[in-house]
Every structure is written in structure tokens, then in C-alpha cells.
Design a protein around this motif. Structure first.
Motif, mmCIF file in Angstrom:
data_model
loop_
_atom_site.group_PDB
_atom_site.id
_atom_site.type_symbol
_atom_site.label_atom_id
_atom_site.label_comp_id
_atom_site.label_asym_id
_atom_site.label_seq_id
_atom_site.Cartn_x
_atom_site.Cartn_y
_atom_site.Cartn_z
ATOM 1 N N THR A 40 3.974 8.595 6.786
ATOM 2 C CA THR A 40 4.218 9.913 6.205
ATOM 3 C C THR A 40 5.058 10.839 7.081
ATOM 4 O O THR A 40 5.420 11.929 6.645
ATOM 5 C CB THR A 40 2.892 10.620 5.881
ATOM 6 N N ASN A 74 0.844 -1.201 0.000
ATOM 7 C CA ASN A 74 0.000 0.000 0.000
ATOM 8 C C ASN A 74 0.873 1.243 0.000
ATOM 9 O O ASN A 74 1.947 1.267 0.583
ATOM 10 C CB ASN A 74 -0.960 0.018 1.180
ATOM 11 N N THR A 75 0.381 2.269 -0.687
ATOM 12 C CA THR A 75 1.191 3.458 -0.928
ATOM 13 C C THR A 75 0.525 4.725 -0.403
ATOM 14 O O THR A 75 -0.698 4.797 -0.257
ATOM 15 C CB THR A 75 1.466 3.633 -2.431
ATOM 16 N N TYR A 76 1.377 5.713 -0.134
ATOM 17 C CA TYR A 76 0.952 7.035 0.295
ATOM 18 C C TYR A 76 1.761 8.048 -0.510
ATOM 19 O O TYR A 76 2.949 7.823 -0.785
ATOM 20 C CB TYR A 76 1.230 7.245 1.782
ATOM 21 N N TYR A 77 1.127 9.181 -0.842
ATOM 22 C CA TYR A 77 1.810 10.217 -1.613
ATOM 23 C C TYR A 77 1.501 11.596 -1.061
ATOM 24 O O TYR A 77 0.401 11.862 -0.560
ATOM 25 C CB TYR A 77 1.365 10.196 -3.079
ATOM 26 N N ARG A 78 2.472 12.470 -1.214
ATOM 27 C CA ARG A 78 2.238 13.886 -0.985
ATOM 28 C C ARG A 78 1.339 14.376 -2.108
ATOM 29 O O ARG A 78 1.524 13.998 -3.264
ATOM 30 C CB ARG A 78 3.580 14.636 -1.002
#
Length: 121
Positions: free
Chosen positions: A103, A57-61
Motif C-alpha cells: 500500500t 491477494n488484494t488490498y484496497y483503499r
């Protein structure tokens, strides 16, 4: 001894692309988040993207969504950051990190030395 070694930085023109790599070694990262951060001169370090090493699973600004893509190659213990449509404001030292993430920089335990990305206008 944990080591994170970045590569792939350099000088690119506005609109160009770069692919950063982070070679990880020294421990099992299966329960870790791997993240990319950057720091420009005179500015605070900022989170860019993170991926869970096992779950994926990914997170982005927000400002990099659609331009940057994080991925990993579990077999090669390598993390990547594909950066497209680069802008002068993307100029910074880019670092990879490993930790509980996803994050917040303070949640990362291990850091690479960084690689310079310079985007010319």
C-alpha cells in the motif's frame, strides 16, 4: 527494460464506469505486488488498490471498496482496474506500479506514465 503502460482513461459522467489497463513487460513480476495509485492536481499521490501477481491477494483503499476492483491477467501480463460509480472526486491521473508494495508508494520500484481520468458532474 521494465515498462508499464496504462490505457483506458478518459472523460466519463458521474455514475459511469471505466476500466483501466496496465501492460507490463521487461521482467518477471511473479514475486511483485502490482498497484494502482492516483494523483489529483494539488494533492498527494494516494494508494487505491494492489494485487500480488502470483498469490492474487488484494488490498484496497477504504474509499474505493465496493466501487473499484483490481485484477490481472497473468498470461497477458496485464493489470486492470475496474472503476464503477465514478464521482467527480475520482478525477486524477491514475498510474500503475510494480514493487514490494502493497500500500506504500515508496515500496514500488517501477511506475507507468499515468492516464487521465476525468469525471464530470
Amino acid at each position: 527494460q521494465v515498462q508499464l503502460v496504462e490505457s483506458g482513461g478518459g472523460l466519463v459522467q458521474t455514475g459511469g464506469s471505466l476500466r483501466l489497463s496496465c501492460a507490463a513487460s521487461g521482467r518477471t513480476f511473479s514475486n511483485y505486488f502490482m498497484g494502482w495509485f492516483r494523483q489529483a492536481p494539488g494533492k498527494e499521490r494516494e494508494f487505491l488498490a494492489a494485487i500480488h501477481w502470483t498469490r492474487g491477494n488484494t488490498y484496497y483503499r477504504d474509499s474505493v471498496v465496493g466501487r473499484f476492483t483490481i485484477s490481472r491477467d497473468n498470461a497477458k501480463n496485464t493489470l486492470f482496474l475496474q472503476m464503477n460509480n465514478l464521482k467527480p472526486e475520482d478525477t486524477a491521473v491514475y498510474s500503475c506500479a510494480a514493487g514490494s508494495g502493497p500500500t506504500t508508494a515508496a515500496n514500488y520500484d517501477y511506475w507507468g506514465q499515468g492516464t487521465q481520468v476525468t469525471v464530470s458532474s
